[in-house]
Scaffold this motif. Sequence first.
Motif, short mmCIF file in Angstrom:
data_model
loop_
_atom_site.label_atom_id
_atom_site.label_comp_id
_atom_site.label_asym_id
_atom_site.label_seq_id
_atom_site.Cartn_x
_atom_site.Cartn_y
_atom_site.Cartn_z
N VAL A 225 0.82 -1.21 0.00
CA VAL A 225 0.00 0.00 0.00
C VAL A 225 0.85 1.26 0.00
O VAL A 225 0.56 2.22 -0.71
CB VAL A 225 -0.95 0.00 1.22
N THR A 226 1.87 1.33 0.81
CA THR A 226 2.66 2.54 0.90
C THR A 226 4.12 2.27 0.55
O THR A 226 4.63 1.17 0.71
CB THR A 226 2.60 3.13 2.32
N PHE A 227 4.77 3.32 0.09
CA PHE A 227 6.16 3.18 -0.33
C PHE A 227 6.87 4.52 -0.15
O PHE A 227 6.23 5.55 0.07
CB PHE A 227 6.26 2.72 -1.78
N HIS A 228 8.18 4.50 -0.23
CA HIS A 228 8.94 5.74 -0.20
C HIS A 228 9.96 5.72 -1.33
O HIS A 228 10.33 4.66 -1.82
CB HIS A 228 9.58 6.00 1.15
N TYR A 229 10.39 6.91 -1.72
CA TYR A 229 11.32 7.02 -2.83
C TYR A 229 12.17 8.26 -2.66
O TYR A 229 11.81 9.20 -1.95
CB TYR A 229 10.59 7.04 -4.17
N GLU A 230 13.30 8.29 -3.34
CA GLU A 230 14.20 9.44 -3.25
C GLU A 230 15.19 9.44 -4.41
O GLU A 230 15.40 8.42 -5.05
CB GLU A 230 14.95 9.42 -1.91
N LEU A 231 15.78 10.62 -4.63
CA LEU A 231 16.84 10.78 -5.63
C LEU A 231 17.90 11.67 -5.01
O LEU A 231 17.61 12.80 -4.62
CB LEU A 231 16.29 11.45 -6.90
N ASN A 232 19.12 11.16 -4.89
CA ASN A 232 20.20 11.91 -4.22
C ASN A 232 19.75 12.41 -2.85
O ASN A 232 19.95 13.57 -2.50
CB ASN A 232 20.66 13.07 -5.10
N ASN A 233 19.13 11.55 -2.11
CA ASN A 233 18.57 11.89 -0.81
C ASN A 233 19.62 12.46 0.14
O ASN A 233 20.74 11.98 0.19
CB ASN A 233 17.97 10.63 -0.19
N GLN A 234 19.24 13.51 0.87
CA GLN A 234 20.17 14.05 1.87
C GLN A 234 19.59 14.00 3.27
O GLN A 234 20.11 14.62 4.18
CB GLN A 234 20.53 15.49 1.50
N ILE A 235 18.49 13.31 3.43
CA ILE A 235 17.95 13.10 4.77
C ILE A 235 17.74 11.61 4.98
O ILE A 235 17.85 10.82 4.05
CB ILE A 235 16.62 13.86 5.00
N LEU A 236 17.42 11.24 6.20
CA LEU A 236 17.28 9.83 6.54
C LEU A 236 16.22 9.15 5.66
O LEU A 236 15.13 9.67 5.46
CB LEU A 236 16.88 9.70 8.02
N TYR A 237 16.59 7.99 5.17
CA TYR A 237 15.70 7.24 4.30
C TYR A 237 14.79 6.38 5.18
O TYR A 237 15.18 5.34 5.70
CB TYR A 237 16.54 6.36 3.39
N ASN A 238 13.57 6.87 5.40
CA ASN A 238 12.68 6.14 6.29
C ASN A 238 11.22 6.33 5.87
O ASN A 238 10.93 6.96 4.86
CB ASN A 238 12.89 6.56 7.74
N CYS A 239 10.33 5.84 6.68
CA CYS A 239 8.91 5.88 6.34
C CYS A 239 8.14 6.85 7.24
O CYS A 239 7.00 6.57 7.62
CB CYS A 239 8.31 4.47 6.45
N SER A 240 8.74 7.97 7.57
CA SER A 240 8.03 8.94 8.40
C SER A 240 8.07 10.32 7.76
O SER A 240 8.77 10.53 6.80
CB SER A 240 8.65 9.00 9.79
#
Lengths: 240, 147
Positions: A225-240
């Motif tokens: 149901v839910t997901f997360h995504y990023e490109l060149n992320n500069q913050i914590l990779y999480n689900c919040s």
Amino acid sequence: MGADTGVRRKVLRVAVAAIVTFPLGALPAGAACSGALEKVTNTPHVAATAARMQWKGRTLVATDTAARGFASQVLWVGTNGVSHTQVWVEVGATDGWQGQNITTFYTASKDSAGSYSEALVNAFPVQLGTTYTFTIEPSPTAGFYSAKVSNGTLTSSSGWNNHSPGVRDYAGGLESTCQTSRIDNTYVQLNQFRRTDNGVWTNPAAGTKTNLATPGRIDWCVQPVTFHYELNNQILYNCS
Amino acid sequence: MMRRTVLSLALGAVAAVAAMTIGSSSAAGLVSFSFAVYPGAAPVLSADDLEGLARAEFERMAALAGKPPTAGTAVATAVLGADLKEIEADAPEFDDLTLAPSATVWVVRANTVFATNRGPTGEVLEYDSGYLIFNAATGTLLGLGMP
């Protein structure tokens, strides 16, 4: 507006992977960009007409806005009973709009006749940390699909002609024209389709991840149901 | 919720007859422009400034398609937001905060290279004609369509 009007060619973007080592905002003049696309595609197990998703506003930085580049968070919904890659309505937030270095909401459409259109949506600004709901659904007017953005208080409603009901699949995620751009980790809290037989919004039963960028990531939070995504992320990779 | 009622085609036909042509311009090898203003429309952005913005967009789209800008013609029409679909029937339906019905836009329909790189496949879509919609007060490009 006939399908045979003019020349409509699709030119595949040239993939250039070498630029990913440059820091953000430091793309050398004349260097080519390659695109990034991270999305989760859902195919409803029942007949559907609409889809929506909720996501939290995060930093969007496109490094190629002067060349019509962008970094976007997007919901794509297929209409006319075909895949969202063929006939679609999309709505999203973008950094980079028609060569301008601005951050805004927008909507776009490719209809069954092959015509493509884009429209600005600036009823309210894109703000970090705010949860937005994107909704794409048919209106009572035949052939018209609405593209809505809500910030919880206001709802902006735009829309497009020449789309028939029938959602075979839909997708949400990030799209960027340059892999040096940045889209911080964002969490899709809700990802739903609307059943045609009862009008109820329903969580998807299945989803497929597409990863087309080396510096980007996409992952499940609560599968599917839910997901997360990023490109060149500069913050914590999480689900919040 | 905030969509506007679309004016009838009959009203558009009347307005089209009453539109006032205000001039034209051309540059060798590029797109030549003609300009008209519909009744009630009051563009702040001058024809010269509009032409510059449109040419810049044409050049960006041609570059996106990997081509030099092509020669062609452009018809620029100033029209109220409420009458937008009289000029481009399939133009997007804007929310009222993005485009008020009483606001004036410039619509530039041209036969030259149009291209976009948005979409769920990451491909560049290319066409040989299309239209641009500019806010006639600020010059902001509000939308486009192709063909």
